[in-house]
Enzyme design. Sequence first.
Site, mmCIF file in Angstrom:
data_model
loop_
_atom_site.group_PDB
_atom_site.id
_atom_site.type_symbol
_atom_site.label_atom_id
_atom_site.label_comp_id
_atom_site.label_asym_id
_atom_site.label_seq_id
_atom_site.Cartn_x
_atom_site.Cartn_y
_atom_site.Cartn_z
ATOM 1 N N ASP A 1 25.706 64.463 75.018
ATOM 2 C CA ASP A 1 25.450 65.895 75.180
ATOM 3 C C ASP A 1 24.544 66.156 76.384
ATOM 4 O O ASP A 1 24.739 67.120 77.135
ATOM 5 C CB ASP A 1 24.796 66.480 73.924
ATOM 6 C CG ASP A 1 25.677 66.369 72.692
ATOM 7 O OD1 ASP A 1 26.909 66.299 72.837
ATOM 8 O OD2 ASP A 1 25.110 66.354 71.578
ATOM 9 N N ASP B 1 24.033 62.705 66.150
ATOM 10 C CA ASP B 1 23.013 63.350 66.981
ATOM 11 C C ASP B 1 21.653 62.843 66.537
ATOM 12 O O ASP B 1 21.446 62.556 65.351
ATOM 13 C CB ASP B 1 23.077 64.872 66.823
ATOM 14 C CG ASP B 1 24.307 65.479 67.480
ATOM 15 O OD1 ASP B 1 24.749 64.957 68.523
ATOM 16 O OD2 ASP B 1 24.822 66.476 66.955
#
Length: 173
Positions: free
Chosen positions: A154, A121
């Site tokens: 995401d 991430d």
Amino acid sequence: MKARLKILALLCPLVVLFDQLTKFLIVLGLEIGGKISIIPGLFDIVHVRNPGAAFGSFSGLSDSVRLPFFFLTSAIALIVLLIYFFRTQEDQKSMFVCLSLILGGAIGNITDRIFRGEVVDFVSFHWYDQWLNLHLGSWQRRILLEWPAFNIADMAISVAAIWMMILMFKKKA
């Protein structure tokens, strides 16, 4: 049948490619825990790893339980999405776009789990490193006003899921 396959063949690989390319650049250019401030106090590029699911859930499980669990649930989710994709009526082009984005995002994050055992991430939004102090009777909690870091996969999943809900509510109205 042609329109749905064109949408899938275009969007799904595009999301996977962009997701994996951005993650590759983060891994290559920024050490784990590193940060590049883009808009000071609001937006940073970071390098964090998420061994869990959304918001780090299930990250405390051992690898021997967590990884098979995620591979199994991911496989089931992909099968369900593909079944839904091919059972959706041909005139539902927006729904094909949503499902293609979700599939691309899911494949992007699964790719990380296969090759890294966790998801990379790198997008971090926060509010000037401010803390929110909550007091409810004797219960007290201090919360950093920061959204958990996320990635392109995401974003594709989240945007498509919201868009999909809007489409479903419009259809019922």
